[in-house]
Design an enzyme around this catalytic site. Structure first.
Site, mmCIF file in Angstrom:
data_model
loop_
_atom_site.group_PDB
_atom_site.id
_atom_site.type_symbol
_atom_site.label_atom_id
_atom_site.label_comp_id
_atom_site.label_asym_id
_atom_site.label_seq_id
_atom_site.Cartn_x
_atom_site.Cartn_y
_atom_site.Cartn_z
ATOM 1 N N ASP A 62 0.912 -1.219 0.065
ATOM 2 C CA ASP A 62 0.006 0.040 0.067
ATOM 3 C C ASP A 62 0.809 1.367 0.056
ATOM 4 O OD1 ASP A 62 -1.613 -2.079 0.780
ATOM 5 O OD2 ASP A 62 -2.202 -1.164 2.839
ATOM 6 N N GLU A 248 -10.446 -2.455 4.641
ATOM 7 C CA GLU A 248 -8.950 -2.000 4.885
ATOM 8 C C GLU A 248 -8.948 -0.545 4.337
ATOM 9 O OE1 GLU A 248 -6.476 -5.895 4.873
ATOM 10 O OE2 GLU A 248 -6.850 -5.247 2.851
#
Ligand code: FRU
Length: 541
Positions: A62, A248
Site C-alpha cells: 500500500d 481496509e
C-alpha cells in the site's frame, strides 16, 4: 615400504579426486551465481517499470502517508526491504517534484517492539496543534497502525493499535511519540489503516480507520488524544457495500461536484477479497459528513442497492489507494495513487529483486450522472510534460485486424495513447499488444454485452497463479454516449485504461516473455472507424 608408497599413491589420488570434485562444485556454484545474476539482470531490463514507482529492492504494498510540502510530494509505502515477499512492515519513502518522477529515500519508519508498521497517513501540522514543532518548525505527523505479531501468534484480539510519529525535517526522518499507542485496541481484531485530514469547518482533525466490517471515525484537536465519533458500514448481515472480506485502507474527503458549487463527501473502502473481477479492490460511497457522522446520499444509496458498480477501478490491480492529505487541484479535485497488484498473487509475480509498483498519480473528480454521483479519474496533467515522439492518425477504417503502430516508431513500453470513436453504436473492438513470441494482451469494448474488458490470458508469464488470467476482467460501460474515447497508459508490465473521460478505469499488470512491439486493432463489424489515434512516447526516467 611398498604399502606406505601405495597408501601414499591412494591418498594422493583421493586428494586429487576430492579437489577435482571441489573444483567442480565450486564451478557449479559459480555457474549458478552467474545464472542468477543473468536472470536478475534480464528481469531488470524486461520488467522494471519505465515510469511507475518501484522500490529498488524488496517488497512493497500500500501507498501510505502521502502529502505535499515545500515543493515536494511525499509517498511512503508498506515495505519489506529484506525480502521480496510480504514480511515485517516498514514505511519506505520516495519524493517527487511533480508526482511523476519519484526518487527513493532512506526508510522512514522501522518496526519495533510494539509491532510492524502497517498502513496509515501523514499530515502537515501547519499550526503546530500537536506541539511537536519548536519555534518556526512545521511538524509533519504520521499516524499508522502497530501490528503486534506476538499477540497475533498467541491468537489475542488486541493485535492492532494506532500510533503517531513526527518529523521536523519535512518528512525525511521520524521520531515515534513516547505516548504511543494513541488509540488502544477496543476489542476488534482488524482495526487499522488510519487516514487523517484537517476538517476546516469543525476545526479539528478527523480520522477514519477500518474496523473489520465497518469504518470508524475519530476526532482530535492535537493528533494525540482521540475521541470516537461514529461508525459506518454495518455488519455481514446488514450489508452496506461489499463485504467479500475485511475492510481496509479507508479515506474520507470532500469534493465539489464538477461544474457546480455543490460539495459532497467521498468515503473509500478497500475490500479483500470481494473485488468486481476477483480479489482486492476499492469501493466508494458518496454522501455527507457533518463532522461526526457520514450519511450516504439517498440517490447514491438506491443506485448502490440496485447495482453495485461503484469501484474506483475495475481492473484486478489497483488496491489500497488513498489521496494526498493536503492537496487539491484548482477545481477542488483530489490526487490519488494506488498499489498496482492484488493479494491473490502479489507475492508470486515473476520479479525477484523487487515486487510491485504504484499506479500513476490520478486526479479525482466527482460527476453528477442520471441517477446519482460517480467518481472519474484522469492521469495527472504533469505527465503531459514528458510527452516526446508523437504519432497521430485520423479516420482509420478498420476491417478485420489492422496493425496501428510498432515500437520502431514509438516505444510501446512507455507510451500514452488516446483514441476516439465518434459513433460506437453496438460495435465491438479490441486493441491487441503483441510480440514475436506470440504473447498478447487484448483490451477493448464488447458492444453486444456493453462491457469493457482486458484479457491477459496469453500475455506471457501467467502460470504463477491460478487466478491471474483465468478470466477476462469486465466493466460495464456506464456512459450511453455515441462517442467512446479513452486514454491508455502503457509501461513494461502495466496498462491503465481510462474510458469515457475516466468514468470507468481498469488497471492491470502483465509479464510478457519479450517486450510487446506492436499495437493492432480488430473488429468483426462492418463500417468501423477509429476516428482518432494519438500515441505519445513518455520520456520519464
Ligand atoms: C492492505 C493491508 C492493510 C495493512 C497492510 C499491511 O493491503 O492489508 O490493511 O495495513 O496491508 O501491509
Amino acid at each position: 615400504m611398498k604399502t606406505i608408497k601405495s597408501n601414499f599413491v591412494i591418498a594422493l589420488a583421493s586428494l586429487c579426486i576430492i579437489m577435482a570434485c571441489k573444483e567442480k562444485e565450486h564451478n557449479g556454484t559459480e555457474d549458478l551465481k552467474v545464472e542468477k545474476e543473468n536472470t536478475l539482470a534480464s528481469e531488470e531490463i524486461l520488467y522494471r517499470p519505465n515510469y511507475h514507482f518501484t522500490p529498488k529492492v524488496g517488497w512493497m504494498n500500500d501507498p501510505n502517508g502521502m502529502f505535499h510540502y515545500n515543493g515536494y510530494y511525499h509517498l511512503y509505502y508498506q515495505h519489506y526491504p529484506d525480502g521480496n515477499k510480504w514480511g515485517p512492515m516498514h514505511w519506505g519513502h520516495a519524493i517527487s517534484t511533480d508526482m511523476v518522477e519519484w526518487k527513493e529515500q532512506p526508510i522512514a519508519l522501522y518496526p519495533d517492539d510494539m509491532g510492524y508498521i502497517f498502513s496509515g497517513s501523514a499530515v502537515v501540522d501547519l499550526d503546530n496543534t500537536s506541539g511537536f514543532g519548536a519555534e518556526g518548525q512545521v511538524p509533519i505527523i504520521a499516524m499508522f497502525t502497530y501490528h503486534n505479531m506476538e499477540i497475533e501468534k498467541a491468537e489475542g484480539i488486541d493485535v492492532e493499535s494506532q500510533a503517531i510519529a513526527y518529523s521536523l525535517d519535512e518528512g525525511l526522518t521520524w521520531t515515534k511519540y513516547s505516548g504511543n499507542p494513541v488509540i488502544k485496541n477496543p476489542g476488534i481484531r482488524d482495526f487499522r489503516d488510519p487516514k487523517v485530514s484537517w476538517n476546516k469547518e469543525h476545526k479539528k482533525w478527523i480520522m477514519v480507520l477500518a474496523a473489520h466490517d465497518k469504518v470508524m471515525f475519530y476526532g482530535s484537536k492535537d493528533l494525540k488524544s482521540w475521541e470516537l465519533l461514529s461508525d459506518f458500514g454495518g455488519d455481514f448481515n446488514k450489508e452496506i457495500g461489499t463485504h467479500g472480506g475485511v475492510w481496509e485502507c479507508p479515506d474520507l474527503f470532500p469534493i465539489p461536484v464538477k461544474g457546480t458549487d455543490e460539495v459532497k463527501w467521498v468515503l473509500y473502502v478497500s475490500v479483500n477479497p470481494g473485488g468486481p473481477n476477483g480479489g482486492s479492490a476499492t469501493q466508494y460511497f458518496i454522501g455527507d459528513f457533518d463532522g461526526t457522522n457520514f450519511t450516504m446520499d439517498k440517490n447514491f444509496s438506491t443506485a448502490l442497492e440496485n447495482n453495485h458498480d461503484y469501484w474506483i477501478d475495475f481492473g484486478k490491480d489497483n488496491y489500497a489507494g488513498v489521496t494526498f492529505s493536503n492537496l487539491t487541484s484548482k477545481d477542488g479535485g483530489k490526487f490519488y495513487m494506488g498499489w498496482m497488484s492484488n493479494w491473490e498473487y502479489a507475492n508470486e509475480v515473476p520479479t525477484e529483486t523487487w515486487r510491485s509498483a504504484m499506479t500513476v498519480a490520478r486526479e479525482i473528480k466527482l460527476i453528477k450522472d442520471t441517477d446519482s454521483y460517480r467518481l472519474a479519474f484522469d492521469p495527472v496533467d504533469e505527465i503531459d510534460a514528458y510527452k516526446g515522439a508523437k504519432y497521430k492518425k485520423e479516420n482509420i477504417t478498420v476491417d478485420g485486424e489492422q496493425a496501428l503502430i510498432s515500437s520502431e516508431k514509438i516505444d510501446l513500453s512507455r507510451a500514452a495513447i488516446s483514441f476516439n470513436i465518434d459513433d460506437i453504436r453496438s460495435h465491438s473492438f479490441r486493441f491487441k499488444l503483441y510480440n514475436k513470441e506470440g504473447d498478447e494482451l487484448s483490451f477493448g469494448y464488447n458492444g453486444t454485452d456493453n462491457n469493457f474488458f482486458i484479457d491477459r490470458n496469453k500475455s506471457g508469464r501467467t502460470g504463477f497463479s491460478d487466478t491471474f488470467s483465468n478470466k477476462k476482467s469486465l466493466a460495464k460501460r456506464i456512459s450511453g454516449n455515441d462517442n467512446l474515447s479513452g486514454t491508455i497508459l502503457l509501461d513494461k508490465t502495466s496498462i491503465e485504461l481510462f474510458f469515457d473521460e475516466g468514468s470507468t478505469v481498469m488497471t492491470e499488470i502483465f509479464f510478457p516473455n519479450t517486450p510487446f512491439e506492436t499495437l493492432s486493432i480488430e473488429t468483426l463489424n462492418q463500417d468501423f472507424v477509429l476516428d482518432l489515434l494519438e500515441v505519445n512516447q513518455l520520456n520519464i526516467n
